[in-house]
Structures are given as C-alpha cells and as structure tokens.
Enzyme design. Sequence first.
Site, PDB file in Angstrom:
ATOM      1  N   PHE A  77      92.248  98.926  14.535  1.00  0.00           N
ATOM      2  CA  PHE A  77      93.243  99.190  13.494  1.00  0.00           C
ATOM      3  C   PHE A  77      94.213  98.009  13.363  1.00  0.00           C
ATOM      4  O   PHE A  77      95.231  98.116  12.689  1.00  0.00           O
ATOM      5  CB  PHE A  77      94.042 100.462  13.823  1.00  0.00           C
ATOM      6  CG  PHE A  77      93.190 101.694  13.879  1.00  0.00           C
ATOM      7  CD1 PHE A  77      93.080 102.522  12.761  1.00  0.00           C
ATOM      8  CD2 PHE A  77      92.474 102.022  15.019  1.00  0.00           C
ATOM      9  CE1 PHE A  77      92.286 103.659  12.800  1.00  0.00           C
ATOM     10  CE2 PHE A  77      91.680 103.157  15.070  1.00  0.00           C
ATOM     11  CZ  PHE A  77      91.577 103.976  13.954  1.00  0.00           C
ATOM     12  N   SER A  78      93.886  96.919  14.034  1.00  0.00           N
ATOM     13  CA  SER A  78      94.832  95.814  14.228  1.00  0.00           C
ATOM     14  C   SER A  78      95.453  95.272  12.938  1.00  0.00           C
ATOM     15  O   SER A  78      94.744  94.802  12.039  1.00  0.00           O
ATOM     16  CB  SER A  78      94.081  94.687  14.941  1.00  0.00           C
ATOM     17  OG  SER A  78      94.834  93.502  14.924  1.00  0.00           O
ATOM     18  N   ASN A  79      96.776  95.293  12.890  1.00  0.00           N
ATOM     19  CA  ASN A  79      97.474  94.668  11.764  1.00  0.00           C
ATOM     20  C   ASN A  79      97.310  93.154  11.800  1.00  0.00           C
ATOM     21  O   ASN A  79      97.305  92.500  10.760  1.00  0.00           O
ATOM     22  CB  ASN A  79      98.966  95.017  11.800  1.00  0.00           C
ATOM     23  CG  ASN A  79      99.204  96.486  11.501  1.00  0.00           C
ATOM     24  OD1 ASN A  79      98.491  97.084  10.695  1.00  0.00           O
ATOM     25  ND2 ASN A  79     100.201  97.073  12.146  1.00  0.00           N
ATOM     26  N   LEU A  81      94.589  91.396  12.963  1.00  0.00           N
ATOM     27  CA  LEU A  81      93.276  91.000  12.428  1.00  0.00           C
ATOM     28  C   LEU A  81      93.242  91.174  10.909  1.00  0.00           C
ATOM     29  O   LEU A  81      92.629  90.376  10.199  1.00  0.00           O
ATOM     30  CB  LEU A  81      92.148  91.822  13.080  1.00  0.00           C
ATOM     31  CG  LEU A  81      91.868  91.551  14.558  1.00  0.00           C
ATOM     32  CD1 LEU A  81      90.695  92.414  15.031  1.00  0.00           C
ATOM     33  CD2 LEU A  81      91.587  90.071  14.829  1.00  0.00           C
ATOM     34  N   HIS A  82      93.916  92.204  10.444  1.00  0.00           N
ATOM     35  CA  HIS A  82      93.948  92.452   9.005  1.00  0.00           C
ATOM     36  C   HIS A  82      94.649  91.298   8.281  1.00  0.00           C
ATOM     37  O   HIS A  82      94.123  90.751   7.300  1.00  0.00           O
ATOM     38  CB  HIS A  82      94.675  93.779   8.752  1.00  0.00           C
ATOM     39  CG  HIS A  82      94.474  94.324   7.365  1.00  0.00           C
ATOM     40  ND1 HIS A  82      95.458  94.274   6.414  1.00  0.00           N
ATOM     41  CD2 HIS A  82      93.406  94.914   6.783  1.00  0.00           C
ATOM     42  CE1 HIS A  82      94.999  94.833   5.292  1.00  0.00           C
ATOM     43  NE2 HIS A  82      93.758  95.231   5.498  1.00  0.00           N
TER      44      HIS A  82
END
Length: 302
Positions: A77-79, A81-82
């Site tokens: 869910f990583s912000n 990586l996003h």
Amino acid sequence: MSAFRERLDALCRELHVPSPVQSLTPDWPGAQAVHISIKRDDLIHPVISGNKWRKLSPTLLSLSSPPSRLISFGGGFSNHLHALGYASHRLQLPFTAFVRGDYRQHPTPMLRDLHHWGTDVRYLTKADYRRRHDPAFVSSLHGDAPQALVIPEGGSQQSALAGIQHSLKEQPLVFDTVICPVASGATLAGLVSALEGHQQAMGIAVLKGQQYLESLVSNLLDRPYANWHIEHAYHHGGYARNTDELIAFCDAFETQTSVPAEPVYSGKMLFAVRHMISKGMFPEGHRVLLIHTGGLQGARSY
Ligand SMILES: *Cc1c(COP(=O)(O)O)cnc(C)c1O
C-alpha cells in the site's frame, strides 16, 4: 535543456506549493483554548503524496542526468512506491519496485497504478525483504543494480531532510509546536532540523516502536537536538491497524472540517491531538501546526 530536465520541470510546475495552511476549529473539547493550523501537503499534487514528494524532491532535483534505473522498496500500500512510480512514469525513468509480500492474486489499488505506469514490480518474501539494505543482495535481485539509483524504503535517507526543511520554510509560519505522524522518522527529523528559537516538534508514532523510532530520527539528524519527542500512545494496535473508534473519528473530522483524514497516518495524528488537547497538554493560547502528510491513495482500500 535535456529532455529529462524538461520533464522534471514540467512535473514541478504542477505542484501546488507553497502548500496552503488553514486554521482548524474542530468541535473538540478544549480546542477553543489553543490555535490549530494545518499545512495541507496532501494538496501539493493530485497523485504524488505530500511528504513522499518532499522526501524525493532533493534526490530528483539534484540529478544532472537521468539514472539508468530507479530501484526502491515498500509494502503493498506504500505511498512512497506510489509517488515514485508516478514520478518515474512522468520522467520516463525505468523503475523497479520491490514489494514486501506477494500480491499477484490480489493487487492493491496502489499496485494496479504501478502496473499502469509501467513499473517493474517484483514481489519479495518477507524474509528476502528484510535483506533490502544489503547492496550485494540488491545486486543479486537486479542485474542493473550497480548503475541504478537505489532509494530506500519510504524515501527516508539523509537527503530527504532538506525537502522537509524546505516545506517548513517555503512560507512564513507562526507556531509553537509542529506535529506530524512518524513511521520511518525522516519527516520528523526534517522538521526538527528546521525549527527556530523556542519551537518544538512532536511526532505521533503510527506503529509500535518506542525507542526504535527515536533512534531512527536521531540517526538521521546531523547532531543531537533537544526540541522534539514522540508520543507512543496513539498507534491503535500497530502499523495500518485501526479501531472502529479511529475510523469513526476520521469520518467525523472530515465531515466537520472538509479536511480528509485516513486512518494510517493523518487520522492517528489528529486523534492524538484531540486527546492531548482534551487532557490540557498544551498551555492556553499555544499555537499548534499540524502537517497533513497526504497518503490518501492508501485509504482507497478502506
Ligand atoms: C510515509 C508517510 C508518513 C511517515 O513519514 P516518515 O517520514 O516515514 O516518518 C506519514 N504520513 C504519510 C501520509 C505517509 O505516507
């Protein structure tokens, strides 16, 4: 100017900076006795999440030529990586994301976005993921790794602090205590190093990590500072854990103030601030500045 630099400038021109600061008047017990304002880093870009852009920007802006590849790490869910996935798509940089756990059967909205942006997504077992700081291991995972630019999990590295410092200096701000959520500690460390005079910084731990989180922050700082601490009573069971009470609080806060709050980071910070104000932990007239670190993409699964 190089095509890479032009793409980077085009992305920077889209940013809504300085991010707006608004005053908050929630109907919390005791809130009328203090001044609360919130810096809306969640608004700096529709896709790139607030503090993740702040942490990445010094690295990206310092590149004189594009690296052959970006490599980084994070959860499903990583912000971080996003944000990096979107940035590398816009900058046309090849990007490999190593993800903790195997989501192939059930990709999260975040991972779907990464695929859409052309990120090379690789899933690691939890045991392998633990070795992410070992350069030899990273090279064994990816043949390009020696030439690639490896960015640590969360974008949290020494260079990230300058981006956070900049966010506190990009407009005049009047406050006594600045408050942010804490996971890897780079955001808090950046704030601590940008304080002046009597100002204090307070972190709200979003995971169980007494001492551990303090050591992360101290290790990122260039020297000891006495003007900060972390509150550990508001993690609601651990990272990405929550309670019905927290979810209801986030919904009510958003309805009342029109400021979005998700339960992983900003919701825990706001919940903590409400509780501390109700306990009279801030003197009358105290000026509290909250940092809304963004992260709303992660809440799409809630
Ligand atoms: C990553 C993140 C944090 C935690 O910041 P650290 O610098 O890792 O302590 C806080 N809020 C949001 C929205 C985040 O995505």
